[in-house]
Design an enzyme around this catalytic site. Structure first.
Site, mmCIF file in Angstrom:
data_model
loop_
_atom_site.group_PDB
_atom_site.id
_atom_site.type_symbol
_atom_site.label_atom_id
_atom_site.label_comp_id
_atom_site.label_asym_id
_atom_site.label_seq_id
_atom_site.Cartn_x
_atom_site.Cartn_y
_atom_site.Cartn_z
ATOM 1 N N ARG A 1 0.848 -1.176 0.000
ATOM 2 C CA ARG A 1 0.000 0.000 0.000
ATOM 3 C C ARG A 1 0.894 1.240 0.000
ATOM 4 N NH1 ARG A 1 -2.370 -3.449 3.973
ATOM 5 N NH2 ARG A 1 -4.445 -4.199 3.354
ATOM 6 N N LYS B 1 -2.976 -1.269 7.901
ATOM 7 C CA LYS B 1 -4.425 -1.383 7.858
ATOM 8 C C LYS B 1 -4.879 -2.648 8.583
ATOM 9 C CE LYS B 1 -8.142 -0.786 4.488
ATOM 10 N NZ LYS B 1 -8.461 -0.671 3.036
ATOM 11 N N HIS C 1 -2.218 3.982 -6.416
ATOM 12 C CA HIS C 1 -2.676 2.740 -5.799
ATOM 13 C C HIS C 1 -2.857 1.624 -6.835
ATOM 14 C CE1 HIS C 1 -4.296 0.421 -2.480
ATOM 15 N NE2 HIS C 1 -5.344 0.079 -3.209
ATOM 16 N N ARG D 1 -0.552 -1.392 -6.860
ATOM 17 C CA ARG D 1 -0.890 -2.536 -6.005
ATOM 18 C C ARG D 1 -1.847 -3.467 -6.749
ATOM 19 N NH1 ARG D 1 -1.228 -4.313 -0.618
ATOM 20 N NH2 ARG D 1 -3.289 -4.900 0.169
ATOM 21 N N HIS E 1 -4.241 -8.395 3.461
ATOM 22 C CA HIS E 1 -5.700 -8.350 3.515
ATOM 23 C C HIS E 1 -6.197 -8.994 4.803
ATOM 24 C CE1 HIS E 1 -6.069 -7.979 -1.144
ATOM 25 N NE2 HIS E 1 -5.940 -6.821 -0.555
ATOM 26 N N TYR F 1 -9.759 -9.119 -6.976
ATOM 27 C CA TYR F 1 -8.878 -8.836 -8.107
ATOM 28 C C TYR F 1 -9.209 -9.683 -9.329
ATOM 29 C CZ TYR F 1 -6.005 -6.076 -4.947
ATOM 30 O OH TYR F 1 -5.569 -5.125 -4.073
#
Length: 309
Positions: free
Chosen positions: A143, A168, A242, A245, A276, A285
């Site tokens: 990230r 995160k 971003h 990623r 994640h 994705y």
């Protein structure tokens, strides 16, 4: 320091003392206050909040837009006790989930072209900072905030591993690097040691003032690099930082499908690598690239499956 900047510092400190993590507010609100400062505005208004969203994201409401307004709403509530003229953005001002934004998937040539624009940014250290940062994001899928928060001591040079701390979802993880990435980081580290031997912050990537970079500066600088490279000029959505990623995740999945890997069995490892919370986030994705979606559909139907290596 302006009154709004001091108020923001006080607000964030208060929320942290109450146990709030403020993962998004810490990078969204400084940018909002900087936007107000540029306009010479000392009071938070609904009009200013909407103008900030449009300035950062254009006319299309993205999934980030409501989160920007949510961050401003919390800050405005705090400010309303200090400045009665403060306007609090109402709930529902921007609807959540109005439109899903198709990510831009960079090719190797795109990444190389964008990195090549770094030399136009100024002194060697600043150029190297952005060139190396873009290369690291493309090679690891980190990230943006994780790269910004990376400290010098977070790099295990002997093992070639990054330690990503409490990002995160409060998750920390180790990210292994390939040899070329380690070499690129070491080259940057040597230049950094030569040109800025005593940085103010422990950050690995530093600004011209020897401090940690901030997203409000990194994002527009990256857009400048993309525009200079002419990347994505005909894309339906302009390339974002971003999206590097997204590109990493999509290309990893494409490689697995093309080589006959059991993707369902491998998804949890990719999910852990990307940080994640759960594998279901990684499955998103599969819809990010038409070719990937087609391969996934063919695999489910039992056709076009490559032999396992």
């Amino acid at each position: 320091m302006t009154g709004l900047r001091q108020a923001l510092d006080d607000y964030l400190q208060l929320r942290r003392s109450l146990g709030h993590k403020l993962a998004e507010a810490t990078w969204l609100l400084p940018d909002f206050v900087a936007f107000l400062d540029e306009r010479g505005q000392t009071t938070v208004t609904v009009t200013a909040a909407l103008a900030w969203v449009r300035a950062r994201e254009g006319e299309v409401v993205t999934t980030v837009s409501p989160r920007r307004i949510t961050a401003v709403r919390g800050f405005a509530r705090y400010l309303s006790g200090i400045d009665p003229a403060t306007e609090i953005p109402p709930l529902g001002l921007l609807p959540h989930g109005q439109r899903w934004r198709q990510p831009f998937i960079y090719s190797d040539a795109d990444v190389t072209a964008v990195m090549g624009q770094a030399d136009r940014l100024g002194p060697p250290l600043r150029a190297a900072t952005y060139r190396t940062r873009v290369g690291l994001l493309a090679a690891t899928g980190l990230r943006v905030g994780e790269a910004i928060k990376l400290d010098h001591d977070d790099i295990d040079w002997a093992e070639g591993v990054l330690r990503i701390r409490e990002t995160k979802f409060d998750k920390s993880r180790l990210v292994p690097l390939d040899a070329s990435s380690v070499d690129a980081l070491r080259a940057y580290d040597n230049l950094r040691e030569r040109d800025a031997p005593r940085p103010t912050d422990p950050s690995f990537f530093i600004s011209r003032t020897r401090r940690r970079l901030i997203y409000a500066v990194v994002a527009p600088t990256f857009r400048q690099m993309v525009a200079g490279a002419g990347v994505g000029t005909d894309a339906p959505n302009l390339p974002r930082l971003h999206d590097l990623r997204h590109t990493f995740a999509v290309r990893t999945l494409l490689t697995w499908y093309r080589t006959g890997v059991d993707v369902q069995a491998k998804i949890p490892s990719l999910s852990t690598y990307l940080g994640h919370r759960e594998p279901s986030s990684t499955y998103w994705y599969l819809s990010a690239a038409p070719e990937l979606l087609a391969l996934a559909a063919a695999r489910r139907q039992g056709i076009g499956k490559a032999p396992r290596p």
